[in-house]
Design an enzyme around this catalytic site. Structure first.
Site, PDB file in Angstrom:
ATOM      1  N   ASP A 298      31.347  43.432  43.426  1.00 40.13           N
ATOM      2  CA  ASP A 298      31.817  43.244  44.797  1.00 40.13           C
ATOM      3  C   ASP A 298      31.258  44.339  45.690  1.00 40.13           C
ATOM      4  O   ASP A 298      30.647  45.303  45.205  1.00 40.13           O
ATOM      5  CB  ASP A 298      33.353  43.213  44.851  1.00 40.13           C
ATOM      6  CG  ASP A 298      34.009  44.338  44.052  1.00 40.13           C
ATOM      7  OD1 ASP A 298      33.318  45.315  43.703  1.00 40.13           O
ATOM      8  OD2 ASP A 298      35.215  44.250  43.774  1.00 40.13           O
TER       9      ASP A 298
ATOM     10  N   ASP B 216      47.741  44.344  42.327  1.00 39.72           N
ATOM     11  CA  ASP B 216      48.233  42.992  42.637  1.00 39.72           C
ATOM     12  C   ASP B 216      47.589  41.923  41.743  1.00 39.72           C
ATOM     13  O   ASP B 216      47.725  40.736  41.992  1.00 39.72           O
ATOM     14  CB  ASP B 216      48.010  42.656  44.117  1.00 39.72           C
ATOM     15  CG  ASP B 216      46.531  42.692  44.522  1.00 39.72           C
ATOM     16  OD1 ASP B 216      45.668  42.930  43.647  1.00 39.72           O
ATOM     17  OD2 ASP B 216      46.239  42.477  45.717  1.00 39.72           O
TER      18      ASP B 216
ATOM     19  N   HIS C 240      44.302  41.547  41.257  1.00 42.66           N
ATOM     20  CA  HIS C 240      42.972  41.064  41.665  1.00 42.66           C
ATOM     21  C   HIS C 240      41.894  41.525  40.700  1.00 42.66           C
ATOM     22  O   HIS C 240      42.013  42.568  40.057  1.00 42.66           O
ATOM     23  CB  HIS C 240      42.649  41.453  43.117  1.00 42.66           C
ATOM     24  CG  HIS C 240      42.325  42.889  43.377  1.00 42.66           C
ATOM     25  ND1 HIS C 240      43.085  43.705  44.184  1.00 42.66           N
ATOM     26  CD2 HIS C 240      41.285  43.667  42.973  1.00 42.66           C
ATOM     27  CE1 HIS C 240      42.532  44.897  44.250  1.00 42.66           C
ATOM     28  NE2 HIS C 240      41.438  44.913  43.526  1.00 42.66           N
TER      29      HIS C 240
ATOM     30  N   GLU D 102      41.575  38.367  45.622  1.00 38.29           N
ATOM     31  CA  GLU D 102      42.980  38.712  45.854  1.00 38.29           C
ATOM     32  C   GLU D 102      43.889  37.555  45.442  1.00 38.29           C
ATOM     33  O   GLU D 102      43.416  36.424  45.253  1.00 38.29           O
ATOM     34  CB  GLU D 102      43.184  38.998  47.348  1.00 38.29           C
ATOM     35  CG  GLU D 102      42.391  40.201  47.863  1.00 38.29           C
ATOM     36  CD  GLU D 102      43.002  41.544  47.452  1.00 38.29           C
ATOM     37  OE1 GLU D 102      43.802  41.586  46.499  1.00 38.29           O
ATOM     38  OE2 GLU D 102      42.674  42.543  48.108  1.00 38.29           O
TER      39      GLU D 102
HETATM   40  C1  GLP Z   1      38.832  47.785  43.740  1.00 38.56           C
HETATM   41  C2  GLP Z   1      37.637  47.052  43.140  1.00 38.56           C
HETATM   42  C3  GLP Z   1      38.004  46.412  41.824  1.00 38.56           C
HETATM   43  C4  GLP Z   1      38.669  47.441  40.934  1.00 38.56           C
HETATM   44  C5  GLP Z   1      39.924  47.937  41.579  1.00 38.56           C
HETATM   45  C6  GLP Z   1      40.701  48.906  40.723  1.00 38.56           C
HETATM   46  O1  GLP Z   1      39.714  46.937  44.357  1.00 38.56           O
HETATM   47  N1  GLP Z   1      37.161  46.027  44.012  1.00 38.56           N
HETATM   48  O2  GLP Z   1      36.834  45.894  41.215  1.00 38.56           O
HETATM   49  O3  GLP Z   1      38.949  46.847  39.695  1.00 38.56           O
HETATM   50  O4  GLP Z   1      39.533  48.568  42.790  1.00 38.56           O
HETATM   51  O5  GLP Z   1      40.313  50.214  40.990  1.00 38.56           O
HETATM   52  P1  GLP Z   1      40.821  51.476  40.182  1.00 38.56           P
HETATM   53  O6  GLP Z   1      40.082  51.431  38.883  1.00 38.56           O
HETATM   54  O7  GLP Z   1      40.418  52.647  41.011  1.00 38.56           O
HETATM   55  O8  GLP Z   1      42.271  51.334  40.029  1.00 38.56           O
END
Ligand code: GLP
Length: 259
Positions: free
Chosen positions: A66, A135, A137, A142
């Site tokens: 992403d 959440d 995702h 989302e």
């Molecule tokens: C963002 C990214 C996701 C990732 C998520 C969790 O939203 N788009 O791909 O999995 O963060 O991040 P973290 O590992 O910092 O909790």
């Protein structure tokens, strides 16, 4: 879906081993790379293996999961910058082999469609490393995202904006729009490894692994994936009802080693 509850160090080593296996065994390995803080120790371990043990990524292609829309090229919080800084810039891989939709183009939907074709033309993703949002995702899909979606533009949920504000000066500076691989795109990867650490992910992990398959928790769509491995630490796995079974699975060697 195979679920492994272990230490964060073991998680790092297991995922690094899986990536090393694909990179060493395939002529043109295609690895999906996610951002966020969770995969950072894994990327550091891969860089270490490259520098100390000669693990080569020269034949690999990496695929972004992403990216934010609206950030200038090279912005420190752009996910391409993140991946350059923590992974690609330290490996023997050419910069153009980090694939992702061009988020600076005029026609973003056309870029998204072209990205899907690029993934397909290189033979599809062999191994996708995935984090999870609080959440539920995956990527930036989302709650409410179509389980059949491909790469497209999405609007961020308020919880994700709040969670990601720590990387920006404030929540106002977090872009509202993003491009993300769709849930169907992610499900086309031959092997998906979903990782999570810490108590803040416990509810999302329980919903993803043991809840109903629903757009309310996009990660739950992985229950229909033929080869998903969930690797979590004790805190992130704390709400799993069947975690003793999962520990037993780990003791017996995870089945992903069959790939
Ligand atoms: C963002 C990214 C996701 C990732 C998520 C969790 O939203 N788009 O791909 O999995 O963060 O991040 P973290 O590992 O910092 O909790």
């Amino acid at each position: 879906m195979e679920t492994i509850v272990t230490t964060s160090r073991q998680q790092t080593l297991l995922v690094a081993d899986a990536i090393e296996h694909v990179v060493s065994a395939m002529p043109t390995p295609c690895i999906g790379v996610s951002t966020g803080s969770t995969p950072l120790p894994i990327y550091a371990e891969l860089v270490r293996r490259h520098l100390d043990e000669g693990l080569s990524f020269a034949n690999a292609h990496l695929f972004m999961l992403d990216e934010y829309l609206g950030l200038p090229e090279g912005h420190p919080q752009a996910y391409r910058t993140f991946l350059d800084e923590h992974l690609v810039g330290h490996l023997d891989i050419r910069a153009e082999r980090l694939h992702g939709p061009n988020v600076h183009a005029r026609d973003i939907p056309a870029e998204c469609a072209a990205y899907e074709r690029t993934i397909e033309s290189l033979g599809g993703i062999d191994l996708q490393v995935l984090g999870i949002g609080a959440d539920g995702h995956i990527g930036f899909n989302e709650p409410g995202s179509s389980l059949g979606s491909s790469t497209r533009i999405k609007t961020l949920a308020e919880l994700t904006i709040a969670d990601n504000a720590r990387f920006f000066t404030d929540a106002e500076s977090v872009p509202r729009h993003v491009v993300t691989q769709g849930i169907a795109t992610i499900r086309r990867a031959r092997h998906v490894i979903l990782i999570a650490t810490g108590a803040a992910k416990a509810a999302a992990i329980a919903a993803a692994c043991e809840g109903p398959v629903t757009t309310t928790c996009p990660a739950s769509a992985l229950q229909f994936h033929p080869h998903t491995t969930v690797i979590v630490d004790e805190e992130a796995g704390a709400n799993l009802r069947f975690s003793s079974y999962y520990k037993a699975t780990f003791d017996n060697k995870p089945t992903w080693q069959r790939i």
